[in-house]
Design an enzyme around this catalytic site. Structure first.
Site, PDB file in Angstrom:
ATOM      1  N   GLN A 135       0.856  -1.185   0.000  1.00 47.85           N
ATOM      2  CA  GLN A 135       0.000   0.000   0.000  1.00 47.85           C
ATOM      3  C   GLN A 135       0.887   1.229   0.000  1.00 47.85           C
ATOM      4  O   GLN A 135       1.853   1.324   0.767  1.00 47.85           O
ATOM      5  CB  GLN A 135      -0.911   0.005   1.227  1.00 47.85           C
ATOM      6  CG  GLN A 135      -1.763   1.255   1.374  1.00 47.85           C
ATOM      7  CD  GLN A 135      -1.095   2.319   2.239  1.00 47.85           C
ATOM      8  OE1 GLN A 135      -0.224   2.018   3.051  1.00 47.85           O
ATOM      9  NE2 GLN A 135      -1.491   3.568   2.039  1.00 47.85           N
ATOM     10  N   TYR A 137       1.080   5.494   0.172  1.00 43.30           N
ATOM     11  CA  TYR A 137       0.596   6.860   0.290  1.00 43.30           C
ATOM     12  C   TYR A 137       1.434   7.745  -0.628  1.00 43.30           C
ATOM     13  O   TYR A 137       2.626   7.486  -0.836  1.00 43.30           O
ATOM     14  CB  TYR A 137       0.711   7.370   1.733  1.00 43.30           C
ATOM     15  CG  TYR A 137      -0.383   6.906   2.654  1.00 43.30           C
ATOM     16  CD1 TYR A 137      -1.721   7.152   2.367  1.00 43.30           C
ATOM     17  CD2 TYR A 137      -0.084   6.242   3.846  1.00 43.30           C
ATOM     18  CE1 TYR A 137      -2.732   6.740   3.218  1.00 43.30           C
ATOM     19  CE2 TYR A 137      -1.091   5.825   4.714  1.00 43.30           C
ATOM     20  CZ  TYR A 137      -2.406   6.076   4.389  1.00 43.30           C
ATOM     21  OH  TYR A 137      -3.396   5.667   5.236  1.00 43.30           O
ATOM     22  N   THR A 163      -3.466   4.413  -2.029  1.00 43.85           N
ATOM     23  CA  THR A 163      -4.591   4.953  -1.271  1.00 43.85           C
ATOM     24  C   THR A 163      -4.883   6.369  -1.742  1.00 43.85           C
ATOM     25  O   THR A 163      -4.004   7.231  -1.730  1.00 43.85           O
ATOM     26  CB  THR A 163      -4.287   4.943   0.231  1.00 43.85           C
ATOM     27  OG1 THR A 163      -4.124   3.585   0.665  1.00 43.85           O
ATOM     28  CG2 THR A 163      -5.409   5.586   1.024  1.00 43.85           C
ATOM     29  N   ASP A 165      -7.877   8.219  -0.794  1.00 44.27           N
ATOM     30  CA  ASP A 165      -8.902   8.936  -0.014  1.00 44.27           C
ATOM     31  C   ASP A 165      -8.330   9.579   1.249  1.00 44.27           C
ATOM     32  O   ASP A 165      -9.083   9.906   2.171  1.00 44.27           O
ATOM     33  CB  ASP A 165     -10.064   8.003   0.341  1.00 44.27           C
ATOM     34  CG  ASP A 165      -9.639   6.816   1.203  1.00 44.27           C
ATOM     35  OD1 ASP A 165      -8.418   6.601   1.368  1.00 44.27           O
ATOM     36  OD2 ASP A 165     -10.533   6.099   1.701  1.00 44.27           O
ATOM     37  N   ARG A 172     -10.524  12.324  13.990  1.00 44.93           N
ATOM     38  CA  ARG A 172     -10.865  11.142  14.771  1.00 44.93           C
ATOM     39  C   ARG A 172     -10.969  11.526  16.247  1.00 44.93           C
ATOM     40  O   ARG A 172      -9.962  11.701  16.941  1.00 44.93           O
ATOM     41  CB  ARG A 172      -9.825  10.047  14.517  1.00 44.93           C
ATOM     42  CG  ARG A 172      -9.793   9.689  13.027  1.00 44.93           C
ATOM     43  CD  ARG A 172      -8.715   8.720  12.658  1.00 44.93           C
ATOM     44  NE  ARG A 172      -8.651   8.583  11.193  1.00 44.93           N
ATOM     45  CZ  ARG A 172      -7.756   7.861  10.550  1.00 44.93           C
ATOM     46  NH1 ARG A 172      -6.826   7.196  11.230  1.00 44.93           N
ATOM     47  NH2 ARG A 172      -7.771   7.795   9.236  1.00 44.93           N
ATOM     48  N   LYS A 233      -7.250   2.484  -3.967  1.00 49.81           N
ATOM     49  CA  LYS A 233      -8.032   2.158  -2.772  1.00 49.81           C
ATOM     50  C   LYS A 233      -8.696   3.419  -2.242  1.00 49.81           C
ATOM     51  O   LYS A 233      -8.025   4.417  -1.978  1.00 49.81           O
ATOM     52  CB  LYS A 233      -7.130   1.557  -1.694  1.00 49.81           C
ATOM     53  CG  LYS A 233      -7.843   1.187  -0.404  1.00 49.81           C
ATOM     54  CD  LYS A 233      -6.877   0.579   0.589  1.00 49.81           C
ATOM     55  CE  LYS A 233      -7.560   0.164   1.869  1.00 49.81           C
ATOM     56  NZ  LYS A 233      -8.085   1.314   2.645  1.00 49.81           N
ATOM     57  N   HIS A 257     -12.433   3.769   3.923  1.00 48.12           N
ATOM     58  CA  HIS A 257     -11.341   3.744   4.899  1.00 48.12           C
ATOM     59  C   HIS A 257     -11.846   3.295   6.269  1.00 48.12           C
ATOM     60  O   HIS A 257     -11.388   3.762   7.314  1.00 48.12           O
ATOM     61  CB  HIS A 257     -10.666   5.119   5.002  1.00 48.12           C
ATOM     62  CG  HIS A 257      -9.186   5.053   5.213  1.00 48.12           C
ATOM     63  ND1 HIS A 257      -8.288   5.057   4.181  1.00 48.12           N
ATOM     64  CD2 HIS A 257      -8.439   4.977   6.339  1.00 48.12           C
ATOM     65  CE1 HIS A 257      -7.056   4.994   4.657  1.00 48.12           C
ATOM     66  NE2 HIS A 257      -7.126   4.932   5.971  1.00 48.12           N
ATOM     67  N   ARG A 260     -13.077   6.004   8.649  1.00 46.12           N
ATOM     68  CA  ARG A 260     -12.075   6.811   9.337  1.00 46.12           C
ATOM     69  C   ARG A 260     -11.732   8.102   8.597  1.00 46.12           C
ATOM     70  O   ARG A 260     -10.875   8.864   9.054  1.00 46.12           O
ATOM     71  CB  ARG A 260     -10.802   5.976   9.548  1.00 46.12           C
ATOM     72  CG  ARG A 260     -11.006   4.839  10.517  1.00 46.12           C
ATOM     73  CD  ARG A 260      -9.941   3.763  10.407  1.00 46.12           C
ATOM     74  NE  ARG A 260      -8.689   4.113  11.041  1.00 46.12           N
ATOM     75  CZ  ARG A 260      -8.424   3.983  12.339  1.00 46.12           C
ATOM     76  NH1 ARG A 260      -9.366   3.551  13.165  1.00 46.12           N
ATOM     77  NH2 ARG A 260      -7.234   4.283  12.834  1.00 46.12           N
ATOM     78  N   ARG A 292     -17.073  -8.513   8.771  1.00 50.88           N
ATOM     79  CA  ARG A 292     -16.927  -9.115  10.091  1.00 50.88           C
ATOM     80  C   ARG A 292     -17.306 -10.587  10.139  1.00 50.88           C
ATOM     81  O   ARG A 292     -17.392 -11.173  11.224  1.00 50.88           O
ATOM     82  CB  ARG A 292     -17.774  -8.354  11.123  1.00 50.88           C
ATOM     83  CG  ARG A 292     -17.369  -6.901  11.341  1.00 50.88           C
ATOM     84  CD  ARG A 292     -15.989  -6.790  11.983  1.00 50.88           C
ATOM     85  NE  ARG A 292     -15.614  -5.405  12.218  1.00 50.88           N
ATOM     86  CZ  ARG A 292     -14.930  -4.646  11.345  1.00 50.88           C
ATOM     87  NH1 ARG A 292     -14.575  -5.152  10.166  1.00 50.88           N
ATOM     88  NH2 ARG A 292     -14.610  -3.408  11.629  1.00 50.88           N
ATOM     89  N   GLY A 311      -9.601  -5.943   7.668  1.00 50.93           N
ATOM     90  CA  GLY A 311      -8.790  -5.027   8.450  1.00 50.93           C
ATOM     91  C   GLY A 311      -8.810  -5.291   9.935  1.00 50.93           C
ATOM     92  O   GLY A 311      -8.076  -6.122  10.461  1.00 50.93           O
TER      93      GLY A 311
END
Length: 369
Positions: A135, A137, A163, A165, A172, A233, A257, A260, A292, A311
């Site tokens: 991944q 950035y 990524t 987004d 947060r 992503k 995300h 998040r 899940r 995740g």
């Protein structure tokens, strides 16, 4: 078809059980960092609500005894349509960190995605013996961005996941209330010296290293730069998906995300069908945010996904049991998926893509033609 081997009374029976165990052993601020979302967490909660509203329509008299969960993801053979999602700072939840997760993924036969903000060197993760995705950035330090792409190629990574987004981190509130900062032992070692941010807030560190000006021209530049399959992503709009395909992107991850980033963004599962319809078979379409259970994986397949990125449950397994805990999470998910596929009358992953879906509102998603 059986429900799997017998389990001890103390074994977790669901991924929610694994989360409960992780919560019991983690410091509250670390648990909140992993579990939390941005803003009022409406998108975080909506991700789960979307899965709960998505009802599968099983096919009967299909003669399915044992479902085959094997597939390929971005050209990589996988034991099930699941890859470990990129997540930062694994050492926050367990001292064995990313190496333990990469070994468990390799043993389970699923790809592992190394994060730019991993707290372990990439070459150590590549040595686990499994299939590695990286991944990326878009960093302010262009030389480091180039270095990361070069390392992915040198180490035999099977795909590059950019990524798109995170121009900057979402607000947060749990982390802000807790005054949470990344400890030095979990700092991202793959960034250049002086850029690793030990002791900084996550948002402050991200603002100092991630370039918010990432644009389509940069995506085109990365596409021309690397021979690796390129995946974007964080795509939720069909128009963005079409533009990505037109630039030669090999895959998309429909993702908010994990709730998040933009609070109030559409749940990933609800965005999935329109994106699959827009791009057709022109590229692979994966999904993350809110998965899940094995039934959730099946829901994503029925709505057009090639597979999912898993995740938080991976980190819950790591926190509660190290490498063995991650192995247990992946084994539980595969067992749940196998049972769900067989009960739905889907003998294999391709057949799962043609199951009918009814939403809680009564509207249908993708159906068998």
């Amino acid at each position: 078809m059986t429900s799997g081997s017998a389990v001890l009374a103390t074994d977790p029976l669901t991924l929610a059980d694994v989360e409960d165990r992780a919560r019991a052993v983690l410091a509250p601020e670390v648990y909140d960092f992993v579990a939390g979302g941005s803003g009022g967490e409406s998108t975080l909660n909506a991700n789960r609500s979307a899965f709960d509203r998505c009802h599968l329509v099983p096919r009967v008299l299909s003669g399915v005894d044992t479902a085959d969960t094997r597939t390929t993801l971005l050209g990589v053979p996988a034991s099930m349509p699941v890859a470990v999602a990129p997540m930062a700072f694994h050492s926050l939840v367990h001292p064995d960190g990313e190496p333990a997760v990469s070994r468990a993924a390799a043993a389970a036969g699923v790809p592992f995605t190394a994060a730019t903000l991993a707290s372990c060197p990439l070459d150590e993760l590549a040595s686990a013996g499994g299939d590695l995705f990286l991944q990326l950035y878009w960093l302010r330090d262009r030389a480091r961005t180039e270095w990361l792409i070069g390392e992915a190629e040198r180490l035999g990574a099977r795909a590059l996941i950019l990524t798109v987004d995170v121009p900057f981190m979402g607000r947060r509130l749990r982390d802000l209330r807790n005054g949470f900062a990344v400890p030095a032992h979990a700092a991202p070692v793959n960034l250049a010296d002086g850029q690793r941010g030990g002791g900084q807030s996550v948002g402050g560190h991200a603002a100092s290293v991630i370039d918010p000006t990432l644009s389509w021209s940069d995506v085109d530049r990365v596409r021309r730069r690397t021979r690796l399959p390129l995946v974007l992503k964080g795509v939720l709009d069909p128009a963005d998906a079409r533009r990505a395909v037109d630039l030669g992107v090999d895959g998309l991850v429909v993702s908010n995300h994990g709730g998040r980033q933009l609070d109030g963004a559409v749940p990933s599962l609800l965005a999935l069908p329109a994106i699959r319809d827009e791009v057709g078979d022109a590229c692979e379409v994966l999904l993350d945010s809110g998965v899940r259970s094995g039934t959730d994986v099946l829901r994503a397949l029925a709505l057009g996904a090639s597979g999912v990125l898993l995740g938080r449950p991976v980190l819950w397994g790591l926190a509660s049991g190290g490498e063995q805990g991650v192995t247990g999470v992946l084994e539980l998910l595969r067992s749940e998926l196998e049972v769900s596929m067989a009960l739905a009358g889907a003998p294999n992953v391709a057949a799962a893509g043609w199951l009918g879906v009814r939403w809680g509102s009564g509207a249908y998603g993708r159906e068998e033609s």
